[in-house]
Design a protein around this motif. Sequence first.
Motif, PDB file in Angstrom:
ATOM      1  N   ALA A   1      -6.016   4.653 -22.746  1.00  0.00           N
ATOM      2  CA  ALA A   1      -6.368   4.310 -21.386  1.00  0.00           C
ATOM      3  C   ALA A   1      -5.353   3.316 -20.840  1.00  0.00           C
ATOM      4  N   SER A   2      -5.287   3.229 -19.547  1.00  0.00           N
ATOM      5  CA  SER A   2      -4.402   2.263 -18.905  1.00  0.00           C
ATOM      6  C   SER A   2      -4.751   0.846 -19.359  1.00  0.00           C
ATOM      7  N   PRO A   3      -3.742  -0.020 -19.507  1.00  0.00           N
ATOM      8  CA  PRO A   3      -4.037  -1.421 -19.850  1.00  0.00           C
ATOM      9  C   PRO A   3      -4.782  -2.160 -18.751  1.00  0.00           C
ATOM     10  N   ASP A   4      -4.795  -1.602 -17.550  1.00  0.00           N
ATOM     11  CA  ASP A   4      -5.553  -2.185 -16.444  1.00  0.00           C
ATOM     12  C   ASP A   4      -7.021  -1.796 -16.599  1.00  0.00           C
ATOM     13  N   PRO A   5      -7.902  -2.760 -16.873  1.00  0.00           N
ATOM     14  CA  PRO A   5      -9.323  -2.416 -17.130  1.00  0.00           C
ATOM     15  C   PRO A   5     -10.030  -1.808 -15.934  1.00  0.00           C
ATOM     16  N   SER A   6      -9.427  -1.873 -14.769  1.00  0.00           N
ATOM     17  CA  SER A   6     -10.055  -1.272 -13.585  1.00  0.00           C
ATOM     18  C   SER A   6      -9.737   0.213 -13.461  1.00  0.00           C
ATOM     19  N   GLU A   7      -8.922   0.750 -14.387  1.00  0.00           N
ATOM     20  CA  GLU A   7      -8.527   2.150 -14.336  1.00  0.00           C
ATOM     21  C   GLU A   7      -9.071   2.909 -15.542  1.00  0.00           C
ATOM     22  N   ASP A   8      -9.038   4.231 -15.455  1.00  0.00           N
ATOM     23  CA  ASP A   8      -9.374   5.131 -16.570  1.00  0.00           C
ATOM     24  C   ASP A   8     -10.761   4.851 -17.147  1.00  0.00           C
ATOM     25  N   HIS A   9     -11.741   4.670 -16.272  1.00  0.00           N
ATOM     26  CA  HIS A   9     -13.091   4.359 -16.756  1.00  0.00           C
ATOM     27  C   HIS A   9     -13.650   5.463 -17.641  1.00  0.00           C
ATOM     28  N   ALA A  10     -13.399   6.726 -17.294  1.00  0.00           N
ATOM     29  CA  ALA A  10     -13.945   7.832 -18.086  1.00  0.00           C
ATOM     30  C   ALA A  10     -13.319   7.864 -19.470  1.00  0.00           C
ATOM     31  N   ILE A  11     -12.022   7.625 -19.570  1.00  0.00           N
ATOM     32  CA  ILE A  11     -11.357   7.612 -20.878  1.00  0.00           C
ATOM     33  C   ILE A  11     -11.888   6.462 -21.716  1.00  0.00           C
ATOM     34  N   ARG A  12     -11.990   5.285 -21.129  1.00  0.00           N
ATOM     35  CA  ARG A  12     -12.507   4.125 -21.870  1.00  0.00           C
ATOM     36  C   ARG A  12     -13.931   4.377 -22.368  1.00  0.00           C
ATOM     37  N   ALA A  13     -14.760   4.945 -21.512  1.00  0.00           N
ATOM     38  CA  ALA A  13     -16.149   5.206 -21.909  1.00  0.00           C
ATOM     39  C   ALA A  13     -16.207   6.212 -23.054  1.00  0.00           C
ATOM     40  N   SER A  14     -15.346   7.225 -23.018  1.00  0.00           N
ATOM     41  CA  SER A  14     -15.349   8.241 -24.076  1.00  0.00           C
ATOM     42  C   SER A  14     -14.834   7.686 -25.395  1.00  0.00           C
ATOM     43  N   ILE A  15     -13.800   6.848 -25.349  1.00  0.00           N
ATOM     44  CA  ILE A  15     -13.282   6.226 -26.572  1.00  0.00           C
ATOM     45  C   ILE A  15     -14.369   5.378 -27.225  1.00  0.00           C
ATOM     46  N   LEU A  16     -15.026   4.553 -26.421  1.00  0.00           N
ATOM     47  CA  LEU A  16     -16.056   3.682 -26.964  1.00  0.00           C
ATOM     48  C   LEU A  16     -17.260   4.481 -27.453  1.00  0.00           C
ATOM     49  N   SER A  17     -17.595   5.547 -26.740  1.00  0.00           N
ATOM     50  CA  SER A  17     -18.719   6.378 -27.148  1.00  0.00           C
ATOM     51  C   SER A  17     -18.453   7.028 -28.501  1.00  0.00           C
ATOM     52  N   LEU A  18     -17.224   7.500 -28.717  1.00  0.00           N
ATOM     53  CA  LEU A  18     -16.899   8.108 -30.008  1.00  0.00           C
ATOM     54  C   LEU A  18     -17.004   7.084 -31.124  1.00  0.00           C
ATOM     55  N   ARG A  19     -16.455   5.895 -30.911  1.00  0.00           N
ATOM     56  CA  ARG A  19     -16.562   4.855 -31.946  1.00  0.00           C
ATOM     57  C   ARG A  19     -18.015   4.577 -32.285  1.00  0.00           C
ATOM     58  N   ASN A  20     -18.841   4.428 -31.251  1.00  0.00           N
ATOM     59  CA  ASN A  20     -20.257   4.131 -31.493  1.00  0.00           C
ATOM     60  C   ASN A  20     -20.977   5.301 -32.141  1.00  0.00           C
ATOM     61  N   ASP A  21     -20.558   6.507 -31.821  1.00  0.00           N
ATOM     62  CA  ASP A  21     -21.117   7.700 -32.456  1.00  0.00           C
ATOM     63  C   ASP A  21     -20.853   7.671 -33.958  1.00  0.00           C
ATOM     64  N   LEU A  22     -19.620   7.364 -34.339  1.00  0.00           N
ATOM     65  CA  LEU A  22     -19.267   7.305 -35.755  1.00  0.00           C
ATOM     66  C   LEU A  22     -20.019   6.191 -36.471  1.00  0.00           C
ATOM     67  N   VAL A  23     -20.055   5.012 -35.879  1.00  0.00           N
ATOM     68  CA  VAL A  23     -20.722   3.877 -36.528  1.00  0.00           C
ATOM     69  C   VAL A  23     -22.213   4.132 -36.664  1.00  0.00           C
ATOM     70  N   SER A  24     -22.835   4.686 -35.635  1.00  0.00           N
ATOM     71  CA  SER A  24     -24.278   4.956 -35.716  1.00  0.00           C
ATOM     72  C   SER A  24     -24.574   6.021 -36.764  1.00  0.00           C
ATOM     73  N   GLU A  25     -23.677   7.012 -36.911  1.00  0.00           N
ATOM     74  CA  GLU A  25     -23.856   7.996 -37.981  1.00  0.00           C
ATOM     75  C   GLU A  25     -23.873   7.310 -39.337  1.00  0.00           C
ATOM     76  N   HIS A  26     -22.906   6.425 -39.558  1.00  0.00           N
ATOM     77  CA  HIS A  26     -22.841   5.731 -40.849  1.00  0.00           C
ATOM     78  C   HIS A  26     -24.069   4.845 -41.088  1.00  0.00           C
ATOM     79  N   LEU A  27     -24.578   4.247 -40.033  1.00  0.00           N
ATOM     80  CA  LEU A  27     -25.729   3.350 -40.175  1.00  0.00           C
ATOM     81  C   LEU A  27     -27.052   4.097 -40.280  1.00  0.00           C
ATOM     82  N   GLY A  28     -27.051   5.390 -39.924  1.00  0.00           N
ATOM     83  CA  GLY A  28     -28.292   6.145 -39.951  1.00  0.00           C
ATOM     84  C   GLY A  28     -29.223   5.790 -38.815  1.00  0.00           C
ATOM     85  N   VAL A  29     -28.645   5.390 -37.654  1.00  0.00           N
ATOM     86  CA  VAL A  29     -29.444   5.090 -36.469  1.00  0.00           C
ATOM     87  C   VAL A  29     -28.912   5.921 -35.316  1.00  0.00           C
ATOM     88  N   THR A  30     -29.657   5.980 -34.215  1.00  0.00           N
ATOM     89  CA  THR A  30     -29.167   6.680 -33.045  1.00  0.00           C
ATOM     90  C   THR A  30     -28.107   5.830 -32.341  1.00  0.00           C
TER      91      THR A  30
END
Length: 492
Positions: free
Chosen positions: A386-415
């Motif tokens: 994503a752009s280094p400007d936090p006001s840009e690329d909101h969809a990309i930032r949200a998807s990156i963070l969502s994937l990370r949280n998806d992986l971590v929640s899988e490992h933890l056995g929680v939603t």
Amino acid sequence: MTDDRPDRMLRAGETCWAIARAGRVAVIIDAADYFATVRDAIQKARHSVLLIGWDFDTRIALDRPDDDAQVPNTLGKLLDWAIETTPGLQIHVLRWNLGAINALGRGTTPLAILDWMTDDRIHFKLDAAHPAGSAHHQKIVVIDDALAFCGGIDMTGDRWDTREHLDTHPHRVRPTTRRPYPPWHDVSTAMDGPAAKALGELARERWRRATGETLTPPTPTDVWPDGLTPLFHDVDVAIARTAPEYDGRPGVHEIEALYLEAIRSAHRTLYIESQYFASRTIADAMAMRLAEPDGPEIVLVNPEAAQGWLEEEVMGSSRAMLLDRIAAADRHGRFCLYTPVTEKGQPIYVHAKVMVVDDRLLKIGSSNLNNRSMGFDTECDLALEASPDPSEDHAIRASILSLRNDLVSEHLGVTQDVLEASLERLNGSLLRAIEALRSTGRSLVPFDAPTISDAERALFEENALLDPERPASRWQTARRTFVGLVPWGRRG
């Protein structure tokens, strides 16, 4: 030519080879979905299937259970079927030559390969274009230059598993003996557009170096698999490589440069999944950030132990030594290495190679946090930023963070909702959220490094034979230590 983008982590000619656009990018977690998706895509191929890998096993079942009896379900028979039913289709399979040793005890696999060698449209080659002891470790599938897969998943045995990572699973068995194997976690990607075509160019160049043959690029078609949901749309994808110096070709170290740039650029959180933690260069870079009063949290997910006694002796002792270095620098308590376990506490083997930097960069590929992946083996990683400007690329930032949280929640056995609620409550601290949600069942367990003996400390200092940083370092060590150990092991 170096890409002049000082504000970006991804810079062509420095931290990556090329940057190309993809209309769709999907992340595929674990081999049950990956194998089924590749099977679907091969059925759609019209001109070309390129399989580039560390290893292939023609006997593996792709869909488990098999829901379509009209189309063969094992890899070898599927490729035969694709040739028989699609006029003009050409299939090229390139496997690391030393990895082929594994096939000698695999029932029908060598026979299937011999059969392929008599077919004028299935081309099977072994890749020996590497320094002695080096591994061709890329895992790439390209179909019609329109769809490409790249990540950590080998199309071979002992890889298939679902995201549930059950203690036992009736379909998690070896193809001939039907013997079960332990849970296995892995990640790959799929993309289309110019990014897929660029991976096709990389794969054809690898074929040319291995065989001397130049392949003609195919005409792209629409082969996006049914049911594969993209995580990103219309994004730039970077391709980063490692390749050792060999036969007049200079060494390529883009992946190492990208790791170091990512560690330097992280603000709040660096999340990494890797089969190993054995690179001194990477550990030193992490230690520098951990020593800062306001540096990032670093969460590393590893398997409990490496596969095979020799790998564990080398990689395990290296990990323990590096964790000592990290602990000395981590005066603010911002680092933890975890290992995932099943509901009954069985270790889940982590083969994934993933890095997420804040909500800004995602990298998935074949490289591990060991010395070999930085300069001695042949690797391929994909990254998007994503752009280094936090006001840009909101969809990309949200998807990156969502994937990370998806992986971590899988490992933890929680939603994922439970994890994200905990993150919000704890001001975004991933370490504190993991600690708050860890349980006695399916979960992440902090790794307790064993005490290192004097012999293991000596092995750590001399481990360039088995985990060298560059081709020359291996032979310098071999001359002064023990020549004759098999350096490739079962690393995948």
